[in-house]
Structures are given as C-alpha cells and as structure tokens.
Design an enzyme around this catalytic site. Structure first.
Site, short mmCIF file in Angstrom:
data_model
loop_
_atom_site.label_atom_id
_atom_site.label_comp_id
_atom_site.label_asym_id
_atom_site.label_seq_id
_atom_site.Cartn_x
_atom_site.Cartn_y
_atom_site.Cartn_z
N LYS A 1 16.79 103.72 -32.42
CA LYS A 1 16.47 104.91 -33.10
C LYS A 1 17.35 105.99 -32.23
O LYS A 1 18.08 106.80 -32.61
CB LYS A 1 14.92 105.43 -33.11
CG LYS A 1 14.87 106.83 -33.34
CD LYS A 1 13.46 107.25 -33.16
CE LYS A 1 12.84 107.49 -31.86
NZ LYS A 1 13.40 108.95 -31.34
N ASN A 2 17.10 105.82 -30.70
CA ASN A 2 17.72 107.03 -29.86
C ASN A 2 19.14 106.86 -30.02
O ASN A 2 19.93 107.96 -29.32
CB ASN A 2 17.17 106.99 -28.63
CG ASN A 2 15.57 107.33 -28.48
OD1 ASN A 2 15.08 107.89 -29.84
ND2 ASN A 2 14.96 107.18 -27.52
N ARG B 1 12.86 116.82 -32.77
CA ARG B 1 13.59 117.72 -31.59
C ARG B 1 15.06 117.27 -31.54
O ARG B 1 15.94 117.94 -31.11
CB ARG B 1 12.94 117.53 -30.48
CG ARG B 1 11.52 118.16 -30.41
CD ARG B 1 10.86 117.78 -29.13
NE ARG B 1 11.78 118.37 -28.24
CZ ARG B 1 11.83 119.34 -27.41
NH1 ARG B 1 11.16 120.27 -27.82
NH2 ARG B 1 12.74 119.40 -26.35
N CYS C 1 6.29 120.38 -27.99
CA CYS C 1 5.83 119.25 -28.93
C CYS C 1 4.70 118.59 -28.37
O CYS C 1 4.37 118.82 -27.14
CB CYS C 1 6.90 118.24 -29.28
SG CYS C 1 7.43 117.05 -27.72
N ARG D 1 9.00 120.17 -23.22
CA ARG D 1 10.14 119.70 -23.62
C ARG D 1 11.47 120.75 -23.67
O ARG D 1 12.15 121.02 -24.83
CB ARG D 1 10.35 118.74 -24.70
CG ARG D 1 9.72 117.43 -24.53
CD ARG D 1 9.49 116.72 -25.63
NE ARG D 1 10.90 115.93 -25.63
CZ ARG D 1 10.99 114.74 -26.49
NH1 ARG D 1 9.91 114.48 -27.12
NH2 ARG D 1 11.96 113.91 -26.53
N ILE E 1 15.16 122.76 -23.00
CA ILE E 1 16.50 122.36 -23.20
C ILE E 1 17.43 123.16 -22.10
O ILE E 1 18.61 123.22 -22.49
CB ILE E 1 17.01 122.21 -24.60
CG1 ILE E 1 17.00 123.89 -25.24
CG2 ILE E 1 16.26 121.50 -25.42
CD1 ILE E 1 17.64 123.93 -26.51
N ASP F 1 8.86 105.39 -22.91
CA ASP F 1 8.74 105.20 -24.05
C ASP F 1 8.01 103.90 -24.48
O ASP F 1 7.72 103.20 -25.26
CB ASP F 1 9.92 105.07 -25.06
CG ASP F 1 10.58 106.30 -25.25
OD1 ASP F 1 9.76 107.27 -25.10
OD2 ASP F 1 11.50 106.50 -25.79
N ARG G 1 8.45 107.21 -37.85
CA ARG G 1 9.45 108.09 -37.16
C ARG G 1 10.26 107.02 -36.64
O ARG G 1 11.83 107.35 -36.48
CB ARG G 1 9.07 109.02 -36.25
CG ARG G 1 8.50 110.44 -37.02
CD ARG G 1 8.29 111.12 -35.66
NE ARG G 1 9.56 111.35 -34.73
CZ ARG G 1 9.51 111.25 -33.42
NH1 ARG G 1 8.20 111.77 -32.87
NH2 ARG G 1 10.22 111.62 -32.78
C1 UD1 Z 1 15.09 110.76 -24.84
C2 UD1 Z 1 14.45 110.24 -25.90
C3 UD1 Z 1 13.11 110.00 -25.40
C4 UD1 Z 1 12.60 109.61 -24.22
C5 UD1 Z 1 13.38 110.38 -23.26
C6 UD1 Z 1 13.32 109.69 -21.68
C7 UD1 Z 1 15.73 110.50 -27.86
C8 UD1 Z 1 15.72 111.00 -29.19
N1 UD1 Z 1 14.75 110.66 -27.40
O1 UD1 Z 1 14.48 112.07 -25.28
O2 UD1 Z 1 12.50 108.68 -26.65
O3 UD1 Z 1 11.45 109.32 -24.07
O4 UD1 Z 1 14.61 110.32 -23.49
O5 UD1 Z 1 13.70 108.53 -21.69
O6 UD1 Z 1 16.97 109.84 -27.47
N2 UD1 Z 1 14.00 118.40 -19.55
C9 UD1 Z 1 13.99 119.88 -18.86
N3 UD1 Z 1 15.18 120.48 -19.53
C10 UD1 Z 1 16.14 120.15 -20.41
C11 UD1 Z 1 16.21 118.75 -20.75
C12 UD1 Z 1 15.04 117.79 -20.16
O7 UD1 Z 1 13.23 120.34 -18.34
O8 UD1 Z 1 17.18 120.91 -20.74
C13 UD1 Z 1 13.04 117.45 -19.35
C14 UD1 Z 1 12.02 117.34 -20.44
O9 UD1 Z 1 10.87 118.37 -20.79
C15 UD1 Z 1 11.25 116.12 -20.09
C16 UD1 Z 1 12.43 115.43 -19.16
O10 UD1 Z 1 13.54 116.51 -18.69
O11 UD1 Z 1 10.04 116.14 -19.29
C17 UD1 Z 1 13.08 114.22 -19.73
O12 UD1 Z 1 13.75 114.72 -20.87
P1 UD1 Z 1 15.31 113.91 -21.58
O13 UD1 Z 1 15.49 112.79 -20.70
O14 UD1 Z 1 16.13 114.94 -21.97
O15 UD1 Z 1 14.56 113.49 -22.92
P2 UD1 Z 1 14.86 113.69 -24.27
O16 UD1 Z 1 16.45 113.59 -24.44
O17 UD1 Z 1 14.49 114.83 -25.03
#
Ligand code: UD1
Length: 427
Positions: free
Chosen positions: A22-23, A93, A117, A122, A124, A308, A400
C-alpha cells in the site's frame, strides 16, 4: 453495516501470497504526475486507499485505466488542476504525497491541510520546511496550503529533524526536477522509498543513496513514463506471520510475495519469542512448536521495528509466558487497539508511550471495534485464537490496506466471514 466475524480455534495451514505494498503503490501513483504520458503500475493492491489516490489524480485531470485487478495505466498528460481537495485528503492523509510531484512538474500545488487523525496530530511541518529550502513559497487560507515554486526549484541540502517517510518522499519527488543537486540528510530508509526512487530513476531521474540516511538527487529536465512493479507488502506479510505464529502449532504456513529482508527486525523479534521463521523462495515459512516467550519491542524508523506491526506484535505478546514491554516511538496515539484487546481478556497497562503486557493463557471472543487500519487487522488475528466468536466492526479501516483479507484467511483454514448486520445505532 459490515463486520468481520471470526470463530476462534481453527488451525491454519497452507500458503498465502501478499499483495503489493500500500505505502509504495500510493506514492508511485502520485509520482506518475511527474511523467506526462501513460505509466503502468503492476502488482497494485486492490484496496480503498488506492481507490482514493485514483480519485485524487482523476480530479486533477489524469485518466486511469484498470487494465486488470492489479494493473493500472495512469496517464497524467492532461492534468490541468493542482488541487488535492479536502474531502479526499480527509479520507486519506497520504493524498499529501501529490505535493512534491505537482511542484516538480507544474511549480504549484493546492493541498487541503490534513488535520489530525486517529494516530495523533501527524503534522507536515517537515515537508514544508524541506520544500521551502528548495525555493517553494507557502501560504495558507481557508484550510488549504498553497505552494508556489513558479520561479523554479533549486537544489540544496535539507536536514530532516526526524527521518519522516512522507517528508523524504515529497522532497525526492520535488527535487527530481530542481536545478542542481539536492541532498536529503537523515532521510527515511523504508523499502517503499527505495521502490519510489527505483521507479523515478527508471523514468530518467538521478537519485542515489535511497535506502540510506543520505539521498542525493540531481535534478533533470524531464521524466518519461514507464512500467513498474510495486514491491510486496511487508506489513501485510507480517500480519499473516503473526496469524501463523498463533495458529500453525504442529504445522506451518507459507507467506510469499514479499522480500523477507524488508521485515528483518520483525523476524528477529518474533524468533526471540519462539516463532520459527524460515526463509523460502519469495517469502517465509512460519511455525511454532514452543510456548511464546515475552519480548521487549520499540518502534523505530526502518530498519527498526515498524510502528505498523506494533498492534499485531501486541497480540503475540498478550499470549506469551511472561511480561513484555512495547514502546511506541513514532505516533502519539497508537495504543487505542490495546483497550479492545483487553476486552478479549488480555492484560495490558499503558503508561505514556509504553504498553506493559502480562501474558495470559488465552483470549475470549468479544465484540470489538477496529480503531485504525493495523489495529483492526490485529483484532481479526486475535480472534483466530480466541475462544468462541469475535466480531470486529468499523472494518472500513481494514479495507483501506488489506486486499481480500477475509478470503486469504479462509484459504489458510480460518473460520472468518464478512457479515452484514444491522447498525446498532439505527433505531
Ligand atoms: C508513513 C506510512 C505509515 C507508517 C509511517 C511510519 C504511508 C502512506 N504511511 O506515514 O503507514 O506508519 O510512515 O513508518 O506511507 N511528523 C512530523 N512532521 C512532519 C512529518 C512527520 O511531526 O512533517 C511526525 C508524524 O506526526 C509522526 C512521525 O513524524 O509522529 C512519523 O511520520 P512519517 O514517517 O512522516 O509517517 P507518514 O509518512 O505519515
């Protein structure tokens, strides 16, 4: 409403093949925006998140042909809108993954702010700081982020505060079209990022170091469409490994369609718990002869233990002969699943981001609610070993990310069915 009903206690045997990741698929779909023309993706999982990403791309003007259940031909030549609307971003997201490629190809993007969520806030912010360093100007109004790089993107060094998967991917997808060289320091190293870089390089990008903490991207003038096969889903594989570890006593199951090296830390921890996991062609064979042993796990970015797989690992530790500690370091709100497992008889205490799990002799079937994607799948797996019936509701979360989950479990010998029941909230 649909629920998944599980009758516990039936031994599993045989083999299951996991779907595409998926990811990975979601980001590869977003990346097709960078290459005008028809890109074909193979081994795409037929899951609802992929359908949502398809809608995001179509809204922008892309056409998507479903060649067969697992093959999509995406043509982004006619894309003439740069917006990911709120109703789709709120559903998924990962829609924010279109920001990097839109900036790379068109120099602009309008993305609904994702908000929180059920895994927490979470944010960005790292995506935005990184893209700003490449020259993108950001503005927000009415719940939308407006990103403008009409003066072009310029390569630079970006050091991420945390190895965020999404930020690394958005930066790579913007930087492939920047002027000069971009270096991402403290990049995430997940296998899905390597898959993305592979496809982009096939498209003509110049990315080196994906899968290591330092990724270097030399910008190019254009990218061209390709045919690319999505890697197998390591998390789906890990979920079936847990099912096998619980229910393949005095037998075994085979889980194939993925690269076992992508689950190195998971396999290591499960082996410490007494699960026998042998590498076979295209996957693993899972067997357990002994009592499960307790284990300490902390979730970390790849190659650490994946967040995950945290809920699924908690099911195993709930039945271990002793006490385990699971520490969640990635998401702030990922223990909601534990209280559902407690309803099935598990003994779990949550202290901040630690779960202290005292192993019990058995679980008892109960009505439980899927709190999120992985937690929902873990509850179904827990139902396999529980006494009596387990009914898992809110299964749209499971849809999902797990393709034909019920059918795959049934093929292994589980007694599981998707059942339509009246919604108790309806009078
Ligand atoms: C992706 C995966 C998700 C997985 C996660 C961690 C997808 C669609 N999803 O999510 O299944 O659990 O990686 O392996 O690929 N953070 C910030 N600021 C940012 C970005 C992230 O504070 O700008 C924090 C997030 O809130 C979270 C942590 O960093 O607590 C990890 O996030 P991230 O590695 O970015 O995960 P995703 O890409 O959202």
């Amino acid at each position: 409403m649909d629920i998944i009903r599980v009758e516990g206690g039936h031994r599993l045997s045989g083999g299951v093949r996991v779907s595409g990741a998926k990811n990975s698929a979601l980001k590869l779909m977003a990346a097709t925006l960078l290459a005008p023309g028809r890109t074909t993706l193979e081994n795409v999982p037929n899951i609802s998140d992929v359908h949502v990403m398809g809608k995001v791309l179509k809204r922008m003007g892309a056409t998507i042909e479903v060649v067969d259940e697992h093959r999509l031909a995406i043509d982004t030549s006619a894309v003439d809108s740069w917006e990911a609307p709120y109703e789709l971003v709120a559903k998924m997201r990962a829609s924010t993954a279109v920001m990097g490629p839109l900036l790379g190809r068109f120099g602009r993007a309008k993305i609904a702010m994702p908000g929180g969520c059920n895994l927490g806030a979470r944010k960005i912010d790292m995506h935005i700081l990184g893209l700003e360093a490449l020259g993108v100007k950001f503005d927000t109004d009415h719940g939308y982020i407006h990103a403008d790089a009409s003066e072009g993107l310029t390569g630079t060094t970006v050091t991420l505060e945390f190895a965020s998967v999404g930020a690394t991917e958005n930066l790579i997808m913007a930087a492939v079209r920047a002027k000069g060289t971009t270096v991402i320091d403290n990049a995430a190293r997940e296998p899905e990022i390597v898959d993305l870089a592979c496809m982009l390089n096939e498209m003509g990008a110049k990315i080196v170091g994906a899968g290591s903490p330092v990724v270097q991207i030399e910008g190019v003038e254009e990218l061209h469409p390709v045919t690319h096969r999505v890697i197998g889903d390591r998390i789906e594989a890990g979920t079936f490994i847990v099912a096998g570890a619980l229910m393949a006593e005095d037998g075994d199951i085979e889980v194939t369609g993925f690269n076992a090296a992508h689950l190195g830390m998971v396999i290591k921890k499960f082996e410490l718990m007494g699960v026998q996991i042998d590498r076979i062609e295209g996957g693993v064979r899972v067997h357990r002869a002994d009592v499960l042993q307790p284990v300490d796990i902390q979730t970390l970015p790849f190659p650490g233990f994946p967040t995950d797989m945290q809920a699924q690992a908690m099911v195993l530790s709930a039945l271990a002969d002793g006490s385990s500690v699971i520490t969640e370091n990635i998401f702030e709100n990922r223990f909601m699943f534990a209280s559902e497992l407690v309803r099935m008889g598990a003994s779990i205490r949550i202290e901040s981001h630690h779960a202290i799990i005292h192993g019990v002799q058995g679980l008892s079937g109960a009505q439980v609610v899927s709190p999120d994607l992985r937690g929902g799948a873990a509850l179904v797996v827990a139902g396999l070993i529980a006494d009596g019936y387990t009914e898992v509701s809110a299964i749209h979360h499971i849809d999902r990310g797990y393709e034909h989950f019920v059918e795959k479990l049934v093929s292994l010998g589980a007694h599981v069915a998707r059942v339509n029941v009246p919604d108790p909230s309806d009078d």
